[in-house]
Design a protein around this motif. Structure first.
Motif, PDB file in Angstrom:
ATOM      1  N   ASN A   1      -0.126  19.989 -17.740  1.00  0.00           N
ATOM      2  CA  ASN A   1      -0.733  19.984 -19.075  1.00  0.00           C
ATOM      3  C   ASN A   1      -0.280  18.779 -19.890  1.00  0.00           C
ATOM      4  O   ASN A   1      -1.062  18.229 -20.678  1.00  0.00           O
ATOM      5  CB  ASN A   1      -0.382  21.277 -19.823  1.00  0.00           C
ATOM      6  CG  ASN A   1      -1.104  22.483 -19.253  1.00  0.00           C
ATOM      7  OD1 ASN A   1      -2.158  22.347 -18.631  1.00  0.00           O
ATOM      8  ND2 ASN A   1      -0.533  23.664 -19.441  1.00  0.00           N
TER       9      ASN A   1
ATOM     10  N   GLY B   1      -1.384  15.375 -17.079  1.00  0.00           N
ATOM     11  CA  GLY B   1      -2.740  15.313 -16.538  1.00  0.00           C
ATOM     12  C   GLY B   1      -2.818  15.165 -15.036  1.00  0.00           C
ATOM     13  O   GLY B   1      -3.911  15.023 -14.479  1.00  0.00           O
TER      14      GLY B   1
ATOM     15  N   ILE C   1      -6.853  25.069 -15.294  1.00  0.00           N
ATOM     16  CA  ILE C   1      -7.849  25.044 -16.376  1.00  0.00           C
ATOM     17  C   ILE C   1      -8.357  26.473 -16.549  1.00  0.00           C
ATOM     18  O   ILE C   1      -9.375  26.839 -15.964  1.00  0.00           O
ATOM     19  CB  ILE C   1      -8.997  24.046 -16.121  1.00  0.00           C
ATOM     20  CG1 ILE C   1      -9.490  24.100 -14.656  1.00  0.00           C
ATOM     21  CG2 ILE C   1      -8.621  22.648 -16.508  1.00  0.00           C
ATOM     22  CD1 ILE C   1     -10.745  23.260 -14.436  1.00  0.00           C
TER      23      ILE C   1
ATOM     24  N   SER D   1     -15.517  12.188 -15.697  1.00  0.00           N
ATOM     25  CA  SER D   1     -16.349  12.923 -16.649  1.00  0.00           C
ATOM     26  C   SER D   1     -17.772  12.389 -16.836  1.00  0.00           C
ATOM     27  O   SER D   1     -18.688  13.184 -17.073  1.00  0.00           O
ATOM     28  CB  SER D   1     -15.658  12.952 -18.014  1.00  0.00           C
ATOM     29  OG  SER D   1     -14.373  13.516 -17.910  1.00  0.00           O
TER      30      SER D   1
ATOM     31  N   LYS E   1     -14.425  20.651 -18.287  1.00  0.00           N
ATOM     32  CA  LYS E   1     -13.189  20.343 -17.591  1.00  0.00           C
ATOM     33  C   LYS E   1     -13.366  20.514 -16.091  1.00  0.00           C
ATOM     34  O   LYS E   1     -14.035  21.435 -15.617  1.00  0.00           O
ATOM     35  CB  LYS E   1     -12.060  21.250 -18.077  1.00  0.00           C
ATOM     36  CG  LYS E   1     -11.331  20.741 -19.311  1.00  0.00           C
ATOM     37  CD  LYS E   1     -10.544  19.475 -19.003  1.00  0.00           C
ATOM     38  CE  LYS E   1      -9.748  19.012 -20.222  1.00  0.00           C
ATOM     39  NZ  LYS E   1      -9.030  17.741 -19.929  1.00  0.00           N
TER      40      LYS E   1
ATOM     41  N   LEU F   1     -11.107  19.468 -12.154  1.00  0.00           N
ATOM     42  CA  LEU F   1      -9.947  18.893 -11.484  1.00  0.00           C
ATOM     43  C   LEU F   1     -10.398  18.236 -10.198  1.00  0.00           C
ATOM     44  O   LEU F   1     -11.371  18.670  -9.572  1.00  0.00           O
ATOM     45  CB  LEU F   1      -8.914  19.974 -11.136  1.00  0.00           C
ATOM     46  CG  LEU F   1      -8.415  20.885 -12.252  1.00  0.00           C
ATOM     47  CD1 LEU F   1      -7.437  21.911 -11.682  1.00  0.00           C
ATOM     48  CD2 LEU F   1      -7.769  20.100 -13.365  1.00  0.00           C
TER      49      LEU F   1
ATOM     50  N   HIS G   1      -5.727  12.310 -20.410  1.00  0.00           N
ATOM     51  CA  HIS G   1      -6.667  13.438 -20.342  1.00  0.00           C
ATOM     52  C   HIS G   1      -6.780  14.158 -21.683  1.00  0.00           C
ATOM     53  O   HIS G   1      -7.687  14.964 -21.874  1.00  0.00           O
ATOM     54  CB  HIS G   1      -6.235  14.427 -19.261  1.00  0.00           C
ATOM     55  CG  HIS G   1      -4.941  15.120 -19.539  1.00  0.00           C
ATOM     56  ND1 HIS G   1      -3.779  14.433 -19.818  1.00  0.00           N
ATOM     57  CD2 HIS G   1      -4.610  16.442 -19.596  1.00  0.00           C
ATOM     58  CE1 HIS G   1      -2.798  15.290 -20.025  1.00  0.00           C
ATOM     59  NE2 HIS G   1      -3.280  16.509 -19.898  1.00  0.00           N
ATOM     60  N   ASN G   2      -5.857  13.842 -22.597  1.00  0.00           N
ATOM     61  CA  ASN G   2      -5.877  14.480 -23.921  1.00  0.00           C
ATOM     62  C   ASN G   2      -6.467  13.581 -25.003  1.00  0.00           C
ATOM     63  O   ASN G   2      -6.390  13.897 -26.189  1.00  0.00           O
ATOM     64  CB  ASN G   2      -4.458  14.898 -24.318  1.00  0.00           C
ATOM     65  CG  ASN G   2      -3.965  16.089 -23.509  1.00  0.00           C
ATOM     66  OD1 ASN G   2      -4.746  16.981 -23.175  1.00  0.00           O
ATOM     67  ND2 ASN G   2      -2.682  16.094 -23.176  1.00  0.00           N
TER      68      ASN G   2
ATOM     69  N   HIS H   1      -5.470  15.833 -10.225  1.00  0.00           N
ATOM     70  CA  HIS H   1      -5.571  15.178 -11.528  1.00  0.00           C
ATOM     71  C   HIS H   1      -6.742  15.749 -12.321  1.00  0.00           C
ATOM     72  O   HIS H   1      -7.743  16.191 -11.757  1.00  0.00           O
ATOM     73  CB  HIS H   1      -5.674  13.653 -11.401  1.00  0.00           C
ATOM     74  CG  HIS H   1      -6.940  13.153 -10.778  1.00  0.00           C
ATOM     75  ND1 HIS H   1      -7.026  12.771  -9.468  1.00  0.00           N
ATOM     76  CD2 HIS H   1      -8.182  12.953 -11.297  1.00  0.00           C
ATOM     77  CE1 HIS H   1      -8.248  12.355  -9.195  1.00  0.00           C
ATOM     78  NE2 HIS H   1      -8.984  12.468 -10.292  1.00  0.00           N
ATOM     79  N   ASP H   2      -6.568  15.752 -13.618  1.00  0.00           N
ATOM     80  CA  ASP H   2      -7.599  16.193 -14.550  1.00  0.00           C
ATOM     81  C   ASP H   2      -8.757  15.203 -14.499  1.00  0.00           C
ATOM     82  O   ASP H   2      -8.555  13.986 -14.415  1.00  0.00           O
ATOM     83  CB  ASP H   2      -6.996  16.257 -15.958  1.00  0.00           C
ATOM     84  CG  ASP H   2      -7.905  16.925 -16.972  1.00  0.00           C
ATOM     85  OD1 ASP H   2      -9.015  16.396 -17.211  1.00  0.00           O
ATOM     86  OD2 ASP H   2      -7.506  17.940 -17.560  1.00  0.00           O
TER      87      ASP H   2
ATOM     88  N   ASP I   1     -10.562  14.160 -16.777  1.00  0.00           N
ATOM     89  CA  ASP I   1     -10.568  13.275 -17.942  1.00  0.00           C
ATOM     90  C   ASP I   1      -9.475  12.220 -17.880  1.00  0.00           C
ATOM     91  O   ASP I   1      -9.387  11.359 -18.769  1.00  0.00           O
ATOM     92  CB  ASP I   1     -10.388  14.090 -19.236  1.00  0.00           C
ATOM     93  CG  ASP I   1     -11.626  14.898 -19.590  1.00  0.00           C
ATOM     94  OD1 ASP I   1     -12.704  14.622 -19.035  1.00  0.00           O
ATOM     95  OD2 ASP I   1     -11.518  15.812 -20.436  1.00  0.00           O
TER      96      ASP I   1
END
Length: 270
Positions: free
Chosen positions: A23, A26, A107, A144, A156, A158, A181-182, A217-218, A220
């Motif tokens: 979190n 990412g 997620i 994305s 979202k 992954l 990612h944030n 990995h995320d 984003d």
């Protein structure tokens, strides 16, 4: 960026430490997820499918173009295959591993699932730095924008990578920009020139990967694949990716149309 590049072991349940690490940054790196024997089985399966597709003249799978190159001897090879598990009982069974299901917690959503027949399914990327290769690196990008090209809301997701070759940090390979990612959705889309920008970033982090490791990995998160400084066999990197997705179930099949973003040029999408 100075972060503790800690690695973890994945079991059938994530620890709070693992969830907190992901979190915050990412991405997360799990060591020795599959054995070296399993690695060899997976490579044989991927190359078996590659050989069959080359002999059959297949250039797309479920509407997604394959990426072709040539090996060091000038023979044709497929450097990016997709939906691999639909053509292999071994790889289909792998995606049922309960340890992989544990990743759904990263997620939280009741509709989260492994996208075996969505997006590009199980992808096999084969990077090699050689004169004939067309796939040795990949520029900065996030995963994305594909949703936008399909006229959908960005959800979202992954990307989960199963690494089939050793790739220490000095050999190039995966680079990530922790915590991106944030960022706002505008920066997720436009922080860098998607796929075009290959320049190293002072805040990027490279991972020391061994065959059998798992990375997550995320979608984003800004990331890239750095070209290997070596050539030939020493530069070979094979990795399988599959997505964890949410939202409406959108499977693909042989009647699926090629997404518009694949028609924009020689854009490499993981």
């Amino acid at each position: 960026m100075e972060i503790n590049l800690k690695t973890f072991t994945l079991t059938e349940k994530l620890t709070q430490e693992q969830k907190d690490f992901f979190n915050k940054y990412g991405f997360i790196h799990f060591k020795n997820f599959i054995t070296k024997d399993v690695v060899e089985h997976f490579k044989k399966e991927a190359h078996r499918i590659e050989k069959e597709w080359l002999e059959s003249g297949i250039d797309k799978m479920n509407g997604i173009p394959l990426k072709f190159g040539k090996d060091e001897k000038g023979n044709p090879m497929i450097q990016r295959l997709c939906f691999l598990s639909q053509h292999s009982d071994i790889l289909h069974e792998y995606l049922q591993d309960p340890r992989l299901k544990a990743l759904l917690e990263l997620i939280p959503d009741n509709e989260n699932r492994i996208g075996e027949d969505e997006k590009d399914g199980l992808v096999f990327n084969h990077y090699v730095n050689a004169d004939n290769s067309k796939f040795s690196q990949m520029g900065w990008h996030t995963d994305s924008p594909r949703d936008l090209f399909l006229g959908q809301k960005i959800l979202k997701m992954l990307n989960v990578g199963t690494h089939l070759d050793d790739c220490p940090m000095e050999n190039g390979g995966l680079r990530v920009l922790p915590e991106t990612h944030n960022l706002s959705k505008m920066k997720v889309l436009f922080l860098k020139k998607q796929f075009i920008d290959h320049k190293p970033d002072e805040k990027e982090v490279g991972l020391n990967i061994e065959a059998g490791d798992l990375t997550v990995h995320d979608g984003d998160l800004w990331h890239r694949v750095e070209v290997c400084p070596f050539t030939g066999e020493k530069s070979r990197r094979r990795v399988m990716y599959f997505p964890i997705v949410q939202g409406k179930y959108q499977p693909k099949n042989q009647q699926s149309k090629t997404p518009f973003y694949h028609k924009l040029g020689k854009l490499v999408v993981k």
